[in-house]
Write a protein that holds these residues in place. Structure first.
Motif, PDB file in Angstrom:
ATOM      1  N   TRP A   1      63.732  42.476  24.345  1.00 28.58           N
ATOM      2  CA  TRP A   1      63.915  41.576  25.481  1.00 28.58           C
ATOM      3  C   TRP A   1      62.829  40.495  25.493  1.00 28.58           C
ATOM      4  CZ3 TRP A   1      60.680  41.811  30.094  1.00 28.58           C
ATOM      5  CH2 TRP A   1      61.137  41.040  31.151  1.00 28.58           C
ATOM      6  N   LEU A   2      61.585  40.920  25.301  1.00 27.17           N
ATOM      7  CA  LEU A   2      60.481  39.956  25.334  1.00 27.17           C
ATOM      8  C   LEU A   2      60.532  39.006  24.142  1.00 27.17           C
ATOM      9  CD1 LEU A   2      57.945  38.949  26.676  1.00 27.17           C
ATOM     10  CD2 LEU A   2      56.628  40.693  25.467  1.00 27.17           C
ATOM     11  N   LEU A   3      60.869  39.547  22.987  1.00 28.69           N
ATOM     12  CA  LEU A   3      60.951  38.700  21.808  1.00 28.69           C
ATOM     13  C   LEU A   3      62.057  37.649  21.974  1.00 28.69           C
ATOM     14  CD1 LEU A   3      59.433  38.604  19.133  1.00 28.69           C
ATOM     15  CD2 LEU A   3      61.369  39.743  18.065  1.00 28.69           C
TER      16      LEU A   3
ATOM     17  N   ALA B   1      63.101  36.548  24.770  1.00 24.52           N
ATOM     18  CA  ALA B   1      62.642  35.620  25.803  1.00 24.52           C
ATOM     19  C   ALA B   1      61.791  34.519  25.187  1.00 24.52           C
ATOM     20  CB  ALA B   1      61.843  36.375  26.866  1.00 24.52           C
ATOM     21  N   ALA B   2      60.886  34.917  24.295  1.00 26.11           N
ATOM     22  CA  ALA B   2      60.027  33.923  23.653  1.00 26.11           C
ATOM     23  C   ALA B   2      60.872  32.960  22.819  1.00 26.11           C
ATOM     24  CB  ALA B   2      58.983  34.620  22.783  1.00 26.11           C
TER      25      ALA B   2
ATOM     26  N   ALA C   1      63.956  32.228  23.334  1.00 26.27           N
ATOM     27  CA  ALA C   1      64.872  31.467  24.191  1.00 26.27           C
ATOM     28  C   ALA C   1      64.280  30.128  24.604  1.00 26.27           C
ATOM     29  CB  ALA C   1      65.212  32.291  25.431  1.00 26.27           C
ATOM     30  N   GLN C   2      62.977  30.009  24.479  1.00 29.43           N
ATOM     31  CA  GLN C   2      62.344  28.745  24.881  1.00 29.43           C
ATOM     32  C   GLN C   2      62.778  27.598  23.982  1.00 29.43           C
ATOM     33  OE1 GLN C   2      58.177  28.962  25.323  1.00 29.43           O
ATOM     34  NE2 GLN C   2      58.294  30.320  27.083  1.00 29.43           N
ATOM     35  N   THR C   3      63.170  27.908  22.762  1.00 28.57           N
ATOM     36  CA  THR C   3      63.558  26.832  21.847  1.00 28.57           C
ATOM     37  C   THR C   3      64.980  27.009  21.322  1.00 28.57           C
ATOM     38  OG1 THR C   3      62.618  28.050  19.996  1.00 28.57           O
ATOM     39  CG2 THR C   3      61.181  26.485  21.096  1.00 28.57           C
TER      40      THR C   3
ATOM     41  N   ARG D   1      68.851  31.753  24.506  1.00 27.20           N
ATOM     42  CA  ARG D   1      68.790  31.468  25.940  1.00 27.20           C
ATOM     43  C   ARG D   1      70.036  31.972  26.658  1.00 27.20           C
ATOM     44  NH1 ARG D   1      65.085  28.378  27.806  1.00 27.20           N
ATOM     45  NH2 ARG D   1      65.154  27.493  29.921  1.00 27.20           N
TER      46      ARG D   1
ATOM     47  N   MET E   1      70.008  35.716  26.937  1.00 22.90           N
ATOM     48  CA  MET E   1      69.055  36.137  27.958  1.00 22.90           C
ATOM     49  C   MET E   1      69.658  35.970  29.347  1.00 22.90           C
ATOM     50  SD  MET E   1      66.238  37.432  26.951  1.00 22.90           S
ATOM     51  CE  MET E   1      65.116  37.232  28.342  1.00 22.90           C
ATOM     52  N   ALA E   2      70.334  34.867  29.556  1.00 25.76           N
ATOM     53  CA  ALA E   2      70.944  34.628  30.860  1.00 25.76           C
ATOM     54  C   ALA E   2      71.990  35.695  31.158  1.00 25.76           C
ATOM     55  CB  ALA E   2      71.565  33.231  30.884  1.00 25.76           C
TER      56      ALA E   2
END
Lengths: 192, 192
Positions: A106-108, A110-111, A113-115, A120, A123-124
């Motif tokens: 999940w965290l990976l 998330a990171a 998803a920024q680019t 993204r 994650m949504a």
DNA sequence: CGTCGTGGTCGACGATCTTGGGCACGGGCC
DNA sequence: GGCCCGTGCCCAAGATCGTCGACCACGACG
């Protein structure tokens, strides 16, 4: 037409190999090459089923979502609303090795998803699932037919914050403490 | 002894270059090469001041901490405890472009902390700073001389959860909503 | 039985971080 | 004033990564 392979089955097989790598060596070791080696294939073979690394991660995240949903569905709903709500939301916290690995994915993601728009979107979607579980818990606790949006959003943020802390600082936020804090918040909701 | 260079000044200069890149192109574009190009040097030159990429990120995170601490210290403390506490904690939420970039660095370092002990240590330090700010806010709100640990941990988790949501899902968690939810939680603390 | 599309491998490309070797400069010492 | 040598810096290479294109093999369909 030629040699037909069940893509879904292959993807599942590859995902299992990926999961073995993640579970053994951590999510950082989940490279295309290591997963291919784990599955016994060449790195290029993965390309037929996962065009890009993000797709692999996304698939792993889908697996995480399915597992969590299954755990929640498998709950027997015994005990009072407090107990049920607590048990359900605890399924979304990294309280054991299995869920820690899930939270790492999940965290990976998330990171990434920024680019990465694909990451993204996934994650949504996962966020939607968490939100639904939180809504369910709130309805259960308050007894009202519809959950108050603000209450849901606040509990949702608390839950993800707890998950983050439990993942990043396991000494400061051990499972028992995360459970306790979640319970405290649920207590304030039931009281009001 | 020969050619002596002020390392701290150089590091600050490099960090500014890094920050320009991050601010312009996002934290994903902050590679060793792009930063060196931005600063007008060769990538190897960075090695004298930041041996590894993690050190660069750590230094950027230290900058984030310093900026946030300065913003909090610069608050004039006018208004009631609710307003002051809210303003202080809002400095730790990604409510504008500057703070969004800071949160991006935070998230990137968090992802890296899963495998990198140095990043982990810096994250723990930053976490200390946030916790202190939260403690301060809780003392301010409750009027008690010492903050209740459970209350602090809960608000801390909520705050980081809000930050995460605001960063990952800006449509769902726009600045106004994050402020509102934070305010709602602070309201429950002041009431009790 | 031939064809051609699918499955799979190999190798290469570009980008990344990291490292080792080498050059230039300049302050200290005789 | 002239020589050392340590510091600062660059170049090139190594290692690893994700991604892509070219090529071979197999097998189902006509």
């Amino acid at each position: 037409m030629p040699k037909i392979v069940d893509h879904d089955a292959r993807r599942a097989e590859l995902a299992q190999a990926m999961w073995r790598v993640v579970y053994r060596d951590g999510v950082g070791a989940a490279t295309v090459r290591s997963i291919a080696a784990e599955a016994g294939w060449s790195p290029s073979a993965l390309r037929h089923y996962f065009a890009t690394q993000t797709e692999l991660l996304v698939f792993a995240m889908e697996h995480v979502q399915a597992e969590a949903a299954e755990r929640i569905a498998a709950d027997d709903r015994t005990g009072g609303p407090r107990e049920v709500a607590q048990r359900i939301l605890e399924q979304l916290l990294p309280l054991d090795r299995q869920r820690v690995r899930e939270a790492e994915v999940w965290l990976l993601l998330a990171a990434r998803a920024q680019t990465d728009p694909v990451a993204r979107a996934r994650m949504a979607d996962a966020d939607d699932g968490i939100r639904r579980a939180v809504e369910f818990a709130v309805v259960l606790l308050t007894g009202e037919p519809a959950a108050d949006h603000e209450t849901v959003a606040r509990l949702h943020a608390l839950l993800d914050g707890l998950a983050l802390h439990a993942l990043l600082y396991p000494e400061r936020m051990p499972p028992a403490r995360a459970r306790e804090l979640l319970g405290a918040h649920l207590g304030t909701l039931a009281a009001s």
